[in-house]
Design an enzyme around this catalytic site. Structure first.
Site, short mmCIF file in Angstrom:
data_model
loop_
_atom_site.label_atom_id
_atom_site.label_comp_id
_atom_site.label_asym_id
_atom_site.label_seq_id
_atom_site.Cartn_x
_atom_site.Cartn_y
_atom_site.Cartn_z
N GLU A 92 45.09 40.15 43.12
CA GLU A 92 44.59 41.23 43.96
C GLU A 92 43.08 41.46 43.78
O GLU A 92 42.38 41.71 44.74
CB GLU A 92 45.39 42.50 43.61
CG GLU A 92 45.62 43.51 44.68
CD GLU A 92 46.04 42.98 46.05
OE1 GLU A 92 46.62 41.88 46.11
OE2 GLU A 92 45.78 43.66 47.04
N ASP A 93 42.61 41.33 42.54
CA ASP A 93 41.24 41.75 42.25
C ASP A 93 40.26 40.62 41.92
O ASP A 93 39.10 40.88 41.65
CB ASP A 93 41.23 42.75 41.07
CG ASP A 93 41.95 44.04 41.44
OD1 ASP A 93 42.15 44.26 42.65
OD2 ASP A 93 42.31 44.80 40.53
#
Ligand code: MN
Length: 738
Positions: A76-77
């Site tokens: 996600e990051d």
């Protein structure tokens, strides 16, 4: 500060060295991936995944889950891909990380907290592997522990979400410890003032009661020691949020709720539990009606314990919970306590993992079932757990972010009808997650679905095959019934006009007639009803035509016509004007056949016995309730029904566009491998689809294969037959006549 070295020593307490070093690798990868990122608190980002892993390690969760916990924000990051994770850490870990990322994304996309209930169910439904939920809960717990740096309104939003979504899930999974902490953190962040005031009141009250608490504890401990029961006794801390809820829901003042002394007694065996119960009841009198045996009948989430309330010193109520260490662990960790990390197989491939997970989940359910062997409603209880964990529903987003629930197997068209009947009626296609999809596309959890409509588009009979919801089904049926009626009306009108033209009554003349007398005679309300009955085959057009001539031509027609008919003794002779079989078509130019296009659908059917296709000589049979059925001239059933000439009308193919109709061919082939595939390929090269294949083994050397295929006309079929004939193993081929 909890460091990776602390995590490692925690893991070494229950995992082997190889597993611990795999986890360490995952840590190195994650640390590098998040390098340079910081949390709002200012500390390096990697502290967060370490803390999440720690929460899970404290519950002794398997090493795959711990690895995924360390990597849970990588997809996600950071820029790393699923493929990279799969290559480095295997499919298992990647699946878990991917599952967590999906939940995170889903979270950010869905706005309204009013739908918390559905959202919760969706989270569970979307997650094939319950370990994803465990990681998500640990992730949320650490985020809740570190809300301090955030703006107040953001804190409140996250706190509310936690109370509405994560707390009930943790509770449902029996994870009391996490449930309680999430609840307390949720409360203090959602209502900072109230929780501070309450905390103050609690600490004050506690100071006042220290002495009496000690008296009770000492007394219980002494009595248990006398009977040689090894017991751990602890005063239970009252949770602020549950105090708050009780005060709010029951409108009670703090004193009344708080003035309860609560103890927990942990003993080695179940027998000891009941013995300890007897002992505490002998020290203080039990409050009637307050004893609860959750050992015999556990709570829905597997919780087991004995509960009782005593009249303590000065008549103050004393709450007691008695349980074994095992029950205590289960009550603290719930499903996590059942996690058999030793069974985690690192070599398992993807599909084995899924079934492995299912097996473990089932084991958990089985454990719960065993726990409540003595309870009467175990099946019911098991059902409720199962529904929560593996719901039969799918949850779908509307483009505006609203969540809708559907039965498993529902399609985009079901969705369309759920939005609005009109949307369903005029639906043309769907967009699922912004990609074009057909209306029959099955829906899966978490998809966003949009429907494209067109005012010209209308329901098709085939739609009934792929809708599952009652609403869609009944709406389509209703529409088709009306459609059938209007088609029947149109066909009935055609048939009647044709019959009248046989008596030299033109359309124009018929339209000018007053039809009331005939409608009265036939007991029909209007002309449409008459057409409908003719179109549905409930009345013969020729008989009605006869009636019309009898009833309605008196006043409007010239007087000369009627005595002539009357003189004949018969108004008309069905056998003379009907039955195109008996009377060669074309002999009489006023007996023009009905034109069949092949697209009529509801009241014009094509006989399944002989499968007529354009180009075949055809004839129509009107049967009651079915409408018009088209047969081929050489169909056996036509010969059989010859004695009902009034039910036959002459029909012909129109030149206008026709749909592909089914035809049957029988191919006799040498029994060789791949024959069927070769023929099928030839058929599809000829732009035809195969509806059905039946293979009959004849004598071991040859097979007879019957194909039902779709063709445009006789020419098309002839080409296909010619091409199949050319194939080597084919001995014989013929079209099947009814
Ligand atoms: Mn996270």
């Amino acid at each position: 500060m909890f460091l990776i070295s602390d995590l490692v020593s925690l893991l070494e307490g229950y995992l082997d060295q190889k597993q611990v070093s795999q986890i360490y690798e995952a840590y190195l990868f994650s640390a590098e991936a998040h390098d340079g990122q910081h949390r709002l608190t200012g500390e390096p980002y990697i502290y967060h995944p370490i803390e999440v892993a720690r929460i899970l390690a404290e519950m002794r969760i398997d090493h795959t889950t711990i690895m995924a916990a360390l990597l849970h924000d990588v997809l996600e990051d950071t820029n790393h891909t699923e493929q990279e994770l799969a290559d480095r850490f295997g499919q298992d870990v990647t699946e878990l990380v991917d599952g967590v990322s999906k939940l995170t994304r889903m979270h950010m996309e869905s706005p309204q907290h009013a739908q918390a209930e559905n959202f919760r169910k969706m989270m569970l439904a979307m997650t094939r592997d319950i370990r994803v939920i465990l990681i998500k809960l640990a992730d949320r717990l650490h985020n809740m522990r570190t809300l301090d740096g955030m703006r107040p309104e953001k804190r409140r939003r996250i706190a509310r979400e936690t109370l509405e979504i994560h707390v009930p899930i943790a509770h449902r999974l029996g994870m009391n410890k996490i449930t309680m902490e999430l609840r307390e953190l949720g409360f203090s962040n959602l209502y900072p003032m109230r929780s501070r005031v309450l905390a103050e009141a609690v600490s004050q009250a506690h100071g006042n009661r220290k002495e009496i608490l000690e008296t009770i504890e000492v007394s219980i401990r002494r009595h248990l020691l006398e009977t040689n029961i090894e017991a751990k006794i602890s005063g239970r801390k009252k949770h602020l949020y549950s105090l708050y809820k009780k005060m709010r829901d029951q409108h009670l003042p703090f004193r009344e709720i708080y003035d309860v002394y609560a103890f927990r007694i942990i003993v080695p065996t179940i027998e000891d539990c009941y013995q300890a119960l007897g002992i505490v009841h002998s020290i203080y009198k039990p409050v009637p009606g307050k004893f609860k045996d959750y050992i015999a009948i556990p709570k829905a989430n597997g919780y087991q314990s004995l509960h009782t309330v005593l009249f303590g010193p000065h008549g103050v109520p004393v709450e007691i919970q008695i349980r074994t260490q095992e029950m205590h662990t289960i009550s603290e960790e719930g499903i996590a306590a059942h996690w058999d990390y030793k069974n985690d197989n690192p070599d398992s491939n993807h599909s084995a993992t899924v079934s492995g997970t299912e097996k473990r989940a089932r084991q958990w359910l089985q454990d719960l079932l065993d726990l409540q062997k003595n309870a009467g409603n175990s099946m019911e209880f098991l059902e409720s757990v199962k529904i929560d964990l593996f719901p039969d529903e799918v949850y779908i987003f509307t483009p505006k972010g609203k969540i809708m629930e559907f039965p498993r197997g529902a399609t985009a068209l079901d969705f369309a009808y759920r939005i609005h009947t009109e949307v369903g009626t005029h639906a043309v296609a769907a967009r699922i997650n912004r990609k074009p999809a057909s209306l029959s596309a099955p829906l899966f959890n978490g998809q966003t679905v949009e429907i494209t409509t067109s005012p010209d588009s209308l329901p098709q009979p085939g739609w009934l095959k792929f809708v599952t919801t009652g609403k869609a089904r009944s709406n389509i049926r209703h529409y088709l019934k009306n459609l059938q009626q209007s088609e029947a009306v149109r066909l009935g009108e055609k048939l009647l006009l044709k019959a009248l033209s046989n008596h030299n009554i033109s359309r124009k003349r018929f339209k000018k007639m007053g039809l009331t007398p005939v409608l009265e005679k036939l007991q029909l309300n209007n002309l449409e009803a008459l057409y409908n009955e003719i179109g549905m085959g409930q009345r013969m057009a020729e008989l009605v035509a006869g009636n019309i001539i009898q009833c309605c031509t008196k006043s409007s027609d010239s007087a000369g016509n009627q005595p002539k008919l009357k003189g004949k003794g018969l108004l008309w002779n069905p056998l003379s004007v009907l039955s195109p079989i008996l009377r060669r078509r074309g002999k009489n130019h006023d007996q023009r056949p009905l034109m069949i296009r092949g697209t009529e659908g509801m009241v014009v059917h094509f006989a399944k016995c002989c499968h007529p296709i354009p180009g075949d000589p055809i004839i129509g049979h009107i049967s009651s309730g079915k409408g018009l059925v088209i047969h081929r001239h050489n169909c056996k059933n036509v010969a059989n029904l010859r004695n009902q000439p009034e039910q036959w009308i002459s029909v012909e193919w129109s030149d206008k566009s026709q749909r592909n109709l089914p035809a049957e061919i029988r191919v006799t082939v040498a029994n060789k491998r791949g024959v069927l595939a070769t023929i099928a390929a030839t058929i599809s090269e000829m732009d035809s689809n195969i509806d059905n294949v039946i293979v009959d083994d004849q004598d071991g050397h040859t097979n007879a294969i019957t194909f039902t295929l779709r063709v445009t006309d006789r020419k098309h079929l002839a080409t296909i037959i010619r091409n199949i004939k050319k194939l080597r193993p084919v001995r014989n081929i013929q079209r099947i006549n009814g």
